[in-house]
Each structure stands twice: as structure tokens, then as C-alpha cells.
Design a protein around this motif. Structure first.
Motif, mmCIF file in Angstrom:
data_model
loop_
_atom_site.group_PDB
_atom_site.id
_atom_site.type_symbol
_atom_site.label_atom_id
_atom_site.label_comp_id
_atom_site.label_asym_id
_atom_site.label_seq_id
_atom_site.Cartn_x
_atom_site.Cartn_y
_atom_site.Cartn_z
ATOM 1 N N MET A 1 1.056 -1.257 -0.008
ATOM 2 C CA MET A 1 0.062 0.094 0.022
ATOM 3 C C MET A 1 0.978 1.363 -0.039
ATOM 4 O O MET A 1 1.911 1.121 0.539
ATOM 5 C CB MET A 1 -0.912 0.060 1.307
ATOM 6 N N ALA A 5 -2.653 5.910 0.467
ATOM 7 C CA ALA A 5 -3.788 4.895 0.607
ATOM 8 C C ALA A 5 -3.853 4.634 2.073
ATOM 9 O O ALA A 5 -4.967 4.273 2.649
ATOM 10 C CB ALA A 5 -3.584 3.755 -0.228
ATOM 11 N N THR A 6 -2.848 4.419 2.972
ATOM 12 C CA THR A 6 -2.878 3.994 4.032
ATOM 13 C C THR A 6 -3.583 5.069 5.031
ATOM 14 O O THR A 6 -4.384 4.423 5.641
ATOM 15 C CB THR A 6 -1.329 3.597 4.523
ATOM 16 N N LYS A 26 1.369 8.395 -3.846
ATOM 17 C CA LYS A 26 0.832 7.040 -4.089
ATOM 18 C C LYS A 26 1.807 5.820 -4.335
ATOM 19 O O LYS A 26 1.438 5.152 -4.780
ATOM 20 C CB LYS A 26 -0.293 7.312 -5.268
#
Length: 60
Positions: A1, A5-6, A26
Motif C-alpha cells: 500500500m 492509501a494507508t 501514491k
């Protein structure tokens, strides 16, 4: 990830990324963090979200 996103899923991880000066991009963590530091970073992130290797999937 990716860090972005985390943090999108677990907002509380943002402080860990800030602590280690990891940008919220990203790009994958493997790209941003030296492989020798990745296990300890993942352990700290899992601790912050109250997770463990038992609840995580490899590469997830």
C-alpha cells in the motif's frame, strides 16, 4: 500500500509517516523506504492501527 492509501483508510497512521518524513504519495512503501527499515515501519504502523501480522496479508 502507498502512504496516501494507508492514511486514507487509517488516518491515525499519518503521524507515523510524518515522524519518518515519508511523503504521503501514491508510491509504494517499498519504493519510498529502504528495505532494511521497512519491517520496523510496518510494525509501528500495525501497532498504531491495532493490527498484527496475524491480521495482515503479505503484500497487502
Amino acid at each position: 500500500m502507498s502512504p496516501a492509501a494507508t492514511v486514507g483508510v487509517w488516518k491515525e497512521t499519518e503521524n507515523v509517516f510524518m515522524k519518518y518524513k515519508i511523503p504521503l504519495t501514491k508510491q509504494s512503501l517499498e519504493t519510498l523506504v529502504e528495505s532494511k527499515h521497512l519491517p520496523s515501519l510496518l510494525q509501528e504502523l500495525n501497532s498504531v492501527v491495532d493490527s498484527s501480522t496475524a491480521t495482515c496479508i503479505e503484500g497487502g
